[in-house]
Design a protein around this motif. Structure first.
Motif, PDB file in Angstrom:
ATOM      1  N   ASP A   1       1.168  -0.875   0.146  1.00  0.00           N
ATOM      2  CA  ASP A   1      -0.161  -0.071   0.291  1.00  0.00           C
ATOM      3  C   ASP A   1       0.908   0.810   0.374  1.00  0.00           C
ATOM      4  O   ASP A   1       0.570   2.298  -0.986  1.00  0.00           O
ATOM      5  N   LEU A   2       1.954   1.628   0.674  1.00  0.00           N
ATOM      6  CA  LEU A   2       3.068   2.340   1.079  1.00  0.00           C
ATOM      7  C   LEU A   2       3.722   2.552  -0.453  1.00  0.00           C
ATOM      8  O   LEU A   2       3.740   3.608  -1.068  1.00  0.00           O
ATOM      9  N   MET A   3       3.386   1.006  -1.232  1.00  0.00           N
ATOM     10  CA  MET A   3       4.407   1.211  -2.762  1.00  0.00           C
ATOM     11  C   MET A   3       3.151   2.288  -3.643  1.00  0.00           C
ATOM     12  O   MET A   3       3.316   2.756  -4.348  1.00  0.00           O
ATOM     13  N   GLU A   4       2.275   1.516  -3.205  1.00  0.00           N
ATOM     14  CA  GLU A   4       1.397   1.936  -4.080  1.00  0.00           C
ATOM     15  C   GLU A   4       0.794   3.794  -3.577  1.00  0.00           C
ATOM     16  O   GLU A   4       0.860   4.527  -4.841  1.00  0.00           O
ATOM     17  N   ARG A   5       1.239   4.219  -2.438  1.00  0.00           N
ATOM     18  CA  ARG A   5       0.821   6.000  -2.132  1.00  0.00           C
ATOM     19  C   ARG A   5       2.080   6.352  -3.100  1.00  0.00           C
ATOM     20  O   ARG A   5       1.541   7.639  -3.699  1.00  0.00           O
TER      21      ARG A   5
END
Length: 512
Positions: A26-30
């Motif tokens: 999710d952090l990478m997606e952000r």
């Protein structure tokens, strides 16, 4: 703004996922979404070919997110994966599959130089090969890949950091670093962005807040502090309504020799312009009429020597003393400085030839009063601390000198760094036009005048460097870099103060 090490940022990622109920994916997606938004806002659907080069770690995963989102919006995207090992991060693999789900034009798996694509100068390249986790120079065909990207002359956008560049350690090989036109870095800039040997690989950068844990970022001691437009106003001390000239101290400038009285004048003018209540100038006899004529606001005392300083003798009790500009390094001057250092009770700002005298005399070095501010240019710094292997070694030597003598040391440059013990403060103002004779004399006067007004030595150095650079930026906007003179910087100090609280950003982005 804080500057963290690669290790600290990795820990911040870990803390964020553990405390905030968010996965690494999710952090990478952000992060990837932030990059996409930046691009989409500027491209507005333009059908410019975009070549995205991904590594097989998390930086490559960021690139895959960007590519997927661009592809979904109809952009011309071509993905390439530098397939140099079988070890891949979990998040990379998931985003690799996600990309294949939305496009039949799967990423090209590069395994040699034969796979390098043709790229036109009008295309866009996104560099997502290596991030801040890199710990050794790219090898094998990866080096030619980076050189291939650099030769295209296409606009190159680096994700987080140009591939091949370390966040906070010296380079092994300058030929294995992507020459990025622009870098979008996550959460905080990296120390390497501001050092001469590595900063040229980061021409411009912007910081994207990807929501790392606030508590960790606030409580963690950083590698350095970046001083920009957001930080500087908090340093300012507003004047009291019922104050008078003595409220803002008495600056004494000890400087000059035959043919170099101008250095004393520039420093004294700067001390006045920055706000000192009183300024006196101590010069050899040959400088008396020159200073009285050029700067009627100043009081003047003269040495017993006609052409250079031989005995610093004054009944004044100044708030602060700026010393060294244009005074020479004769034996008599060194002896005079020795007696002066031993006798003075005022804080000192030490520059130019006073620093060269210190470098020539171990006895004089030992006599430097604690909490003094030293403002050497690179050559003077080298004479003080010795030769260094690289910019990081230079920082360590400056830290050691600062600790040994309990002094503040400036490392002048495009991004002047103020060093006190292990603390580093990196300035963001200034421009190439300030590489001109007398600019350093002005800076010494500025810092002297700041101490005169009651700023403690460290804050006087940090804030003084900022205002000096800001004044130089304002002068350059009017005159251009080539026509900028030291006196122009002095004349724009008032506007630099006003700019602290104006809506216009004379600094530009916090980068150069």
């Amino acid at each position: 703004m804080k500057i963290f090490s690669a290790e600290q940022l990795a820990e911040a990622d870990k803390v964020t996922t553990e405390k905030n109920d968010i996965s690494s994916l999710d952090l990478m997606e952000r992060a990837g979404t932030q990059i996409f938004n930046w691009l989409h806002q500027r491209m507005q659907g333009a059908q410019v070919p975009v070549h995205i080069f991904c590594g097989i770690g998390n930086n490559g995963g960021d690139g895959l997110v960007v590519g997927r989102k661009l592809k979904e919006q109809g952009y011309q995207v071509k993905m390439y994966v530098a397939n140099f090992t079988d070890k891949r991060s979990k998040c990379f693999l998931i985003n690799y599959d996600r990309y294949k789900e939305i496009s039949k034009d799967w990423p090209v798996l590069m395994t040699s130089e034969e796979d390098f694509p043709a790229i036109n100068p009008n295309d866009i390249v996104i560099d997502a090969i290596f991030g801040i986790g890199l710990n050794r120079a790219p090898e094998g065909w990866l080096k030619p890949l980076i050189q291939h990207i650099n030769k295209t002359n296409a606009f190159t956008l680096a994700i987080d950091i140009p591939s091949g560049l370390y966040a906070n350690q010296p380079l092994d090989d300058t030929e294995t670093v992507v020459h990025a036109n622009h870098t979008l870095t996550f959460q905080a800039p990296k120390l390497s962005f501001f050092l001469p040997e590595t900063g040229n690989f980061v021409r411009y950068f912007e910081v994207l807040d990807i929501g790392l844990d606030r508590q960790y970022l606030q409580e963690t001691e950083p590698l350095a502090q970046l001083i920009g437009r957001n930080e500087a106003p908090q340093f300012y001390k507003q004047r009291e309504k019922f104050s008078y000239k003595n409220s803002y101290g008495h600056s004494l400038i000890v400087a000059g020799s035959y043919g170099k009285i101008g250095a004393a004048i520039l420093s004294a003018k700067a001390a006045f312009r920055i706000g000192a209540g009183l300024v006196s100038v101590y010069v050899p006899k040959c400088g008396y009429e020159i200073v009285q004529t050029a700067l009627p606001e100043a009081m003047v005392e003269t040495d017993s020597g006609d052409e250079y300083i031989t005995n610093i003798s004054t009944e004044l009790e100044p708030t602060v003393i700026g010393v060294g500009m244009g005074m020479g390094t004769r034996d008599e001057t060194i002896s005079a400085l020795q007696e002066f250092f031993n006798a003075t009770k005022s804080p000192l700002v030490i520059d130019a030839d006073a620093l060269n005298c210190i470098a020539k005399s171990e006895t004089l070095q030992k006599a430097i009063p604690p909490k003094s501010i030293l403002t050497p240019h690179p050559g003077e710094l080298k004479r003080l601390v010795g030769e260094w292997k690289d910019d990081y070694d230079k920082l360590e030597k400056a830290k050691a000198f600062s600790k040994k003598h309990d002094v503040v040391v400036l490392i002048k440059g495009s991004h002047t760094i103020t060093v006190y013990g292990d603390k580093l403060y990196i300035n963001t103002t200034g421009n190439p036009g300030m590489a001109t004779a007398g600019s350093g004399d002005v800076l010494t006067g500025v810092i002297t005048g700041m101490v005169s007004q009651g700023y403690d030595p460290l804050l006087a150095a940090v804030f003084g460097v900022y205002l000096h650079g800001s004044a130089g930026n304002i002068a350059a906007q009017e005159n251009g870099f080539e026509a900028l003179m030291a006196g122009d910087i002095v004349e724009k100090i008032g506007q630099a103060y006003l700019d602290l609280f104006s809506k216009d950003d004379a600094d530009g982005k916090d980068q150069k």
